[in-house]
Enzyme design. Structure first.
Site, PDB file in Angstrom:
ATOM      1  N   LYS A  95      21.887  33.783 -15.537  1.00  0.00           N
ATOM      2  CA  LYS A  95      22.613  32.517 -15.513  1.00  0.00           C
ATOM      3  C   LYS A  95      23.139  32.368 -14.093  1.00  0.00           C
ATOM      4  CE  LYS A  95      26.838  30.223 -16.562  1.00  0.00           C
ATOM      5  NZ  LYS A  95      28.137  30.161 -17.209  1.00  0.00           N
ATOM      6  N   ASN A 146      32.780  30.004 -23.829  1.00  0.00           N
ATOM      7  CA  ASN A 146      33.472  31.279 -23.760  1.00  0.00           C
ATOM      8  C   ASN A 146      34.954  31.117 -24.092  1.00  0.00           C
ATOM      9  OD1 ASN A 146      34.620  33.753 -23.033  1.00  0.00           O
ATOM     10  ND2 ASN A 146      33.457  33.991 -21.197  1.00  0.00           N
TER      11      ASN A 146
END
EC number: 2.8.1.10
Lengths: 256, 329
Positions: A95, A205
């Protein structure tokens, strides 16, 4: 969902930072069964292997790991971090995050394209954290990316989908490219809304890690993402300005 | 009268010293062996010394509240420079949502308005409009507390071996392993969570109690010590990197301190430090039975001072040592 030729049952990608404890992170993973878990290398391990104690717990989650380059401010830093991640986690998935502005943490799209080109050339499967800008998206695809991850809102802000128009336009421009909304999601309804737009997956997250009951929130997100996806595939109705009764009113007795 | 139980305690950090003293108070013949040159040469020396179960319960499991008050009483009875003055939680103007959330997630607090803040902490007058006060919390200075425990232990006939190789285990009835992160090879689920701190001296600034400044990126706390010294901490990094504070951590911590009060910009930096908090996957300390003779007290994480008396009492009862101040209420 298919990313870089690999099939995933879930459309949730979950970050591993900010949880009250690794045990609670593991409970969230059990509750939500994410496709991938992302983990930061730079912040957690200033030296090679320094983060090993935590990384080994992340590996033990039983979910494929997507290392990220969070905290990198230049293309060069991001490339180095990605190369280190490949060694540590034995994966060529990355990522890619190149931060351009420290207050909003928005991506430096110039550095992002540069790093994406270098890493794709080295065989990495790059998932870039980008804005909803169409031209940048085009450049990232040219650089070799097969997945795009536009932000919903600034990282950790929990504001949801800031630019619905832009996200819709991105979806329409790239109907074949897997699109993941990454960052800014605060509520399951935000995630569902993105999925209803036809986005392929959600990466989040903070919204889970900082919830009072993280595992319950992880489950709520998994459900919302599934609901949003199902709704998208069901060809939802169009909104309209005028009321339209679901039960006919003709032929009813009129009182008074 | 039967022979006293001979116990070897390994590691003179907070877990080792509290365990050793508790066992000595209950009649054991205790030897405390520390590999380092002095007591508290690991993470315990860098700690804030906050006894703040209500605040910690924001992220820690609720059992942290079970023995909080009893543990605070234990410390007040055993060491100097410990005080139950409460603790104060603040947030910058633009992060007031964090304060509301913190209040929702914790108990044992009361809201203070600007006026009440000025009365409670005159140095912070005019800086904040709202604060949370946790009146039953306490704090201590690890650097006077640990030597005080050592003196008490010696006073009870305990032996303290510093800078020494581990003594022959066979002459002891029990071994209590309190080595913290150094025991990582023995306790496989242990990891290190790096923490970084600074010691500041600021003559123009005073606090009666620890202050926590909530911030989505860089939460910090400032703990008052004698003579206008303040402990500013602490980072929480999932890294086992040894060595000194990083420039990033120093910038983040000092930046947050400046947000608390600009006077702190003029503070003298007395010391910077970094250490590894020994932590289990649930971030909670525990006593483990390693074999018939050996117990382990480890994984103190952020809770060493708060929970060491609780774990020491648990060790004593596992060794069938009665008496002494009862902690389990």
């Amino acid at each position: 969902m298919r990313l870089y030729g690999r099939e995933f049952a879930s459309r949730l990608l979950l970050g591993t930072a900010l949880y009250p404890s690794p045990d609670i992170l593991a409970a969230c993973v059990r509750a939500a069964s994410p496709a991938l878990v992302t983990v930061s290398l730079r912040r957690e391990g200033a030296g090679l292997r320094a983060g090993e104690g935590f990384w080994s717990l992340v590996r033990d989650l039983g979910v494929p790991v997507l290392p990220n380059t969070a905290g990198c401010h230049t293309a060069r830093e991001a490339v180095t971090t990605a190369q280190m991640a490949r060694e540590v986690f034995d994966t060529d998935w990355i990522k890619l995050e190149v931060i351009g502005e420290s207050d909003t943490l928005q991506p430096d799209v110039f550095g992002l394209v540069e790093a994406a080109r270098i890493l794709s050339g080295e065989g990495f499967k790059v998932l870039p954290y980008t804005t909803e800008d169409l031209v940048v998206a085009e450049r990232l695809l040219e650089a070799g990316c097969e997945v795009l991850m536009p932000w919903g809102a600034p990282i950790g802000s929990g504001r949801g989908l800031n630019n619905l128009f832009g996200l819709r336009a991105l979806r329409a421009h790239f109907p074949e490219v897997p699109l993941v909304v990454d960052a800014g999601i605060g509520l399951p309804s935000h995630a569902a809304a993105a999925m209803e737009l036809g986005y392929d997956a959600i990466l989040l997250n903070t919204a889970v890690a900082k919830a009072g009951d993280p595992a319950a929130m992880a489950r709520a997100f998994a459900q919302a993402i599934e609901a949003g996806r199902t709704a998208f595939l069901s060809d939802p109705m169009e909104g309209r300005d005028m009321a339209s009764p679901s039960t006919p009113v003709f032929g009813r007795a009129v009182l008074a | 009268m039967s022979e006293p139980l001979r116990v070897l305690v390994l590691g003179a950090g907070v877990a080792g010293l509290v365990s050793a003293l508790t066992l000595a108070e209950r009649g054991a013949a205790v030897t405390l062996a520390e590999r380092g040159p002095r007591i508290g040469s690991g993470a315990s020396w860098q700690a804030g010394g906050m006894l703040a179960p209500w605040c910690e319960a924001e992220t820690a499991p609720p059992e942290i509240l079970l023995h909080g008050e009893a543990s605070i009483d234990w410390w007040l009875a055993h060491v100097p420079d410990a005080a139950r003055e409460g603790s104060l939680v603040l947030a910058p103007a633009r992060d007031q949502g964090e304060l509301v959330r913190f209040a929702r997630r914790t108990e044992g607090h009361e809201w203070l308005d600007a006026e009440a803040i000025a009365v409670a902490e005159p140095s912070l007058a005019g800086r904040f409009t709202r604060a949370l006060l946790y009146p039953r919390e306490a704090h201590l200075d690890p650097r006077s507390a640990l030597p005080a425990l050592e003196a008490r232990l010696r006073g009870l006939g305990g032996r303290v071996l510093l800078g020494a190789d581990e003594p022959d285990r066979s002459v002891f009835d029990h071994i209590i392993d309190c080595r913290g992160f150094a025991a990582r090879q023995t306790v496989s689920t242990l990891r290190g969570v790096r923490g970084e701190m600074l010691l500041l001296r600021c003559a123009d600034f005073s606090l009666r109690r620890p202050v926590r400044l909530l911030h989505p990126r860089h939460p910090v706390y400032l703990v008052p010590r004698p003579d206008h010294v303040f402990m500013l901490g602490a980072t929480m990094v999932e890294s086992e990197q040894q060595g000194g504070i990083t420039a990033r951590a120093a910038m983040e911590l000092l930046g947050a301190a400046y947000a608390l009060h600009p006077a702190l910009a003029e503070a003298e930096i007395l010391e910077t430090g970094a250490g590894l908090r020994p932590s289990y996957p649930d971030n909670m300390p525990r006593v483990q039975v390693l074999d018939a003779r050996t117990l382990s007290v480890n994984g103190m994480h952020r809770h060493g001072y708060l929970l060491a008396p609780v774990l020491a009492a648990e060790v004593a009862s596992l060794l069938n040592l009665q008496g002494g101040p009862e902690l389990h209420t």
